[in-house]
Design an enzyme around this catalytic site. Structure first.
Site, PDB file in Angstrom:
ATOM      1  N   TYR A  24     -33.833  40.318 -47.358  1.00 26.68           N
ATOM      2  CA  TYR A  24     -35.098  39.663 -47.406  1.00 26.68           C
ATOM      3  C   TYR A  24     -35.067  38.487 -46.664  1.00 26.68           C
ATOM      4  O   TYR A  24     -34.094  37.576 -46.791  1.00 26.68           O
ATOM      5  CB  TYR A  24     -35.282  39.460 -48.967  1.00 26.68           C
ATOM      6  N   HIS A  28     -42.265  50.809 -49.820  1.00 26.20           N
ATOM      7  CA  HIS A  28     -41.705  50.521 -51.109  1.00 26.20           C
ATOM      8  C   HIS A  28     -41.778  51.373 -52.449  1.00 26.20           C
ATOM      9  O   HIS A  28     -41.617  50.990 -53.337  1.00 26.20           O
ATOM     10  CB  HIS A  28     -41.896  48.896 -51.467  1.00 26.20           C
ATOM     11  N   SER A  87     -28.793  46.086 -51.438  1.00 28.93           N
ATOM     12  CA  SER A  87     -29.974  45.117 -51.870  1.00 28.93           C
ATOM     13  C   SER A  87     -29.391  43.782 -51.863  1.00 28.93           C
ATOM     14  O   SER A  87     -28.406  43.520 -52.332  1.00 28.93           O
ATOM     15  CB  SER A  87     -30.836  45.535 -52.924  1.00 28.93           C
ATOM     16  N   LYS A 138     -37.684  48.053 -42.391  1.00 26.47           N
ATOM     17  CA  LYS A 138     -37.966  48.514 -43.468  1.00 26.47           C
ATOM     18  C   LYS A 138     -39.303  48.128 -44.295  1.00 26.47           C
ATOM     19  O   LYS A 138     -39.391  47.015 -44.519  1.00 26.47           O
ATOM     20  CB  LYS A 138     -36.952  48.316 -44.591  1.00 26.47           C
ATOM     21  N   THR A 144     -36.625  43.982 -44.963  1.00 23.77           N
ATOM     22  CA  THR A 144     -37.638  44.393 -45.655  1.00 23.77           C
ATOM     23  C   THR A 144     -38.821  43.731 -45.512  1.00 23.77           C
ATOM     24  O   THR A 144     -38.843  42.272 -45.576  1.00 23.77           O
ATOM     25  CB  THR A 144     -37.124  44.580 -47.244  1.00 23.77           C
TER      26      THR A 144
HETATM   27  C1  LIG Z   1     -36.167  49.871 -59.030  1.00 24.28           C
HETATM   28  C2  LIG Z   1     -36.289  49.515 -57.662  1.00 24.28           C
HETATM   29  C3  LIG Z   1     -35.885  48.374 -57.044  1.00 24.28           C
HETATM   30  C4  LIG Z   1     -35.962  48.169 -55.523  1.00 24.28           C
HETATM   31  N1  LIG Z   1     -35.621  47.218 -54.907  1.00 24.28           N
HETATM   32  C5  LIG Z   1     -35.451  47.099 -53.752  1.00 24.28           C
HETATM   33  C6  LIG Z   1     -35.008  46.023 -52.974  1.00 24.28           C
HETATM   34  O1  LIG Z   1     -34.308  45.179 -53.605  1.00 24.28           O
HETATM   35  N2  LIG Z   1     -35.101  45.818 -51.703  1.00 24.28           N
HETATM   36  C7  LIG Z   1     -35.852  46.940 -51.018  1.00 24.28           C
HETATM   37  O2  LIG Z   1     -36.121  46.719 -49.659  1.00 24.28           O
HETATM   38  N3  LIG Z   1     -36.583  47.972 -51.470  1.00 24.28           N
HETATM   39  C8  LIG Z   1     -36.294  47.996 -53.123  1.00 24.28           C
HETATM   40  N4  LIG Z   1     -36.886  49.058 -53.609  1.00 24.28           N
HETATM   41  C9  LIG Z   1     -37.631  50.251 -52.742  1.00 24.28           C
HETATM   42  C10 LIG Z   1     -36.700  51.109 -52.173  1.00 24.28           C
HETATM   43  O3  LIG Z   1     -35.667  50.674 -51.186  1.00 24.28           O
HETATM   44  C11 LIG Z   1     -37.278  52.248 -51.489  1.00 24.28           C
HETATM   45  O4  LIG Z   1     -38.310  51.828 -50.665  1.00 24.28           O
HETATM   46  C12 LIG Z   1     -38.180  53.076 -52.771  1.00 24.28           C
HETATM   47  O5  LIG Z   1     -37.437  53.366 -53.685  1.00 24.28           O
HETATM   48  C13 LIG Z   1     -38.473  54.549 -51.931  1.00 24.28           C
HETATM   49  O6  LIG Z   1     -39.285  55.230 -52.857  1.00 24.28           O
HETATM   50  P1  LIG Z   1     -38.842  56.419 -53.685  1.00 24.28           P
HETATM   51  O7  LIG Z   1     -38.179  55.626 -54.984  1.00 24.28           O
HETATM   52  O8  LIG Z   1     -40.171  57.003 -54.190  1.00 24.28           O
HETATM   53  O9  LIG Z   1     -37.751  57.264 -53.365  1.00 24.28           O
HETATM   54  C14 LIG Z   1     -36.696  49.469 -54.991  1.00 24.28           C
HETATM   55  C15 LIG Z   1     -37.121  50.333 -55.630  1.00 24.28           C
HETATM   56  C16 LIG Z   1     -36.979  50.404 -56.841  1.00 24.28           C
HETATM   57  C17 LIG Z   1     -37.627  51.777 -57.675  1.00 24.28           C
END
Ligand SMILES: Cc1cc2nc3c(=O)[nH]c(=O)nc-3n(C[C@H](O)[C@H](O)[C@H](O)COP(=O)(O)O)c2cc1C
Length: 409
Positions: free
Chosen positions: A135, A282, A113, A258, A161
């Site tokens: 981002y 997300h 990330s 994404k 994203t």
């Molecule tokens: C704690 C946390 C931090 C996340 N940070 C980002 C991020 O920095 N960039 C991003 O594109 N998605 C982020 N996401 C989303 C994840 O990339 C992903 O889309 C999502 O966790 C998928 O769903 P799931 O947790 O049910 O597997 C984050 C998700 C979580 C749970």
């Protein structure tokens, strides 16, 4: 009981979730586990898989099953990859490095990330197959600098994203007063004291920072910035398709969008030069009330045909979820929270356990479906539950084959 012993008793992702909850102070746990508003989309992401039934072909020789495939141009030991998640050192001091090492050991790609607490260089040194999540910052110089470093450090793809132009409304975080990095306030101290292993790791960890953008955003600790204020302040709210073209012109590797969910948006992304779409909301942390990625998948595949890979991201908790997604036209799936549960519960060993569970569930599911290779899984392997509603109730009706899609094996 030792961590190893506890991990051995984890039989599925829900078990790991419980172990993680026990390991983390309340505010950190809710930041990991929570979603936006009423968390309806978050629940739907997993729940929607129950609207589909896997077909069970029988008497097929499955002496050997092969789960390997290609995901966004990277070889993968199974049709699963790790989604980018910010600030992994919140959950375990070893953070992103442990996740990358576990991914490397399991042979699955890892997404770092923009908001990571480990540098792009350090992850590159781990040798894992990797992509970088971007981002779009209002500061385009920063975005360009990140692209340059992604190229230098061998990231094979960029995932832009697109679902975070403003921060989602995460009410659990508002209630818990989650700030980054975590503050040792009087309120939080009790919760931290109740989790000494985590607290000790956090206290010893002097390297907590947004490692890849720290020079640009400054010291968050000093300002005690709320995550939501930060996102609202830095990300480019005016981002449009023109910016995707801008990015395509500057990045020669694979380009992933994404956060596109609608078939027309996915097609537009492909028209702008995207090689793959991570169909994602997300993890239900942004727009609550939208559908699950799997709800949209068949229509997206119809629309983009074979012009792009489709990766389903959100709510994947079982190997059978992956198999359903493949049958509906995905090339693979991606997980966020499940590996973070593993990280919180047991560092690298915990993530390894999560990936091992997925691997064995996918392999077993394939064998039970009578499928030997990932590319053998097609639409004949799945039925929407509504198909069963049309099942004839009498044998006579059945013999007239009123339900050809179920009979046609
Ligand atoms: C704690 C946390 C931090 C996340 N940070 C980002 C991020 O920095 N960039 C991003 O594109 N998605 C982020 N996401 C989303 C994840 O990339 C992903 O889309 C999502 O966790 C998928 O769903 P799931 O947790 O049910 O597997 C984050 C998700 C979580 C749970």
């Amino acid at each position: 009981m030792s961590i190893t012993r506890r991990l051995e008793r984890v039989y599925n992702i829900e078990d790991m979730r419980k172990l993680a909850q026990g390991a983390l102070p309340g505010p950190i746990w809710h930041y990991l586990d929570g979603g936006a508003d009423d968390e309806i989309t978050m629940a739907r992401n997993s729940g929607a898989f129950n609207d589909w039934a896997l077909a069970q072909s029988t008497l097929v020789d499955v002496t050997s099953t092969d789960t390997t495939c290609d995901l966004i141009g990277m070889p993968a030991a199974m049709p699963l990859m790790l989604s980018p998640t910010g600030m992994s050192q919140l959950f375990h001091a070893s953070g992103e490095l442990s996740v990358a090492r576990a991914a490397g050991a399991a042979g699955v790609p890892y997404g770092l990330s923009t908001m990571a607490t480990t540098s792009m260089e350090a992850i590159a040194r781990s040798g894992v197959s990797r992509y970088f999540q971007l981002y779009l910052f209002r500061d385009r110089g920063l975005t360009e600098a990140l692209l340059e470093r992604a190229k230098t450090y061998g990231y094979s793809a960029i995932a832009l994203t697109t679902d975070t132009n403003v921060a989602g409304n995460r009410e659990r975080d508002l209630r818990s007063g989650m700030v980054m990095p975590p503050r040792f306030t009087l309120d939080s101290l009790l919760s931290f004291a109740a989790h000494p292993r985590w607290a000790l790791g956090a206290l010893r960890n002097r390297s907590f920072e947004l490692a890849n953008i720290v020079q640009h955003v400054g010291d968050l600790d000093a300002s005690g910035t709320n995550v939501i204020d930060y996102v609202n302040g830095q990300f480019d709210r005016s981002a449009s398709w023109r910016d995707l073209e801008w990015l395509r012109a500057r990045w020669q590797g694979k380009l992933v969008v994404k956060g596109a969910m609608l078939p027309a948006d996915c097609e537009a992304a492909v028209d702008c030069g995207a090689d793959a779409i991570m169909v994602s909301n997300h993890g239900g942390r942004q727009l609550d009330g939208t559908g699950a990625p799997i709800d949209y998948l068949p229509a997206i595949r119809d629309r983009v045909q074979d012009r792009a890979q489709l990766i389903i991201d959100g709510g994947i908790r079982r190997g059978t979820h992956v198999l359903k997604a493949l049958a509906l036209g995905a090339n693979g799936c991606s997980i966020g929270r499940p590996y973070l549960y593993g990280l919180a519960a047991g560092g690298q060993l915990g993530v390894e356990r999560v990936l091992k569970l997925f691997r064995s569930e996918i392999e077993r599911g394939m064998a039970l479906m009578g499928r030997r290779r990932v590319d053998e899984i097609t639409s004949r392997d799945i039925h929407h539950l509504s198909a069963f509603a049309r099942l004839p109730v009498s044998v006579a009706a059945r013999d007239r084959k009123e339900v050809p899609e179920l009979n046609d094996r």
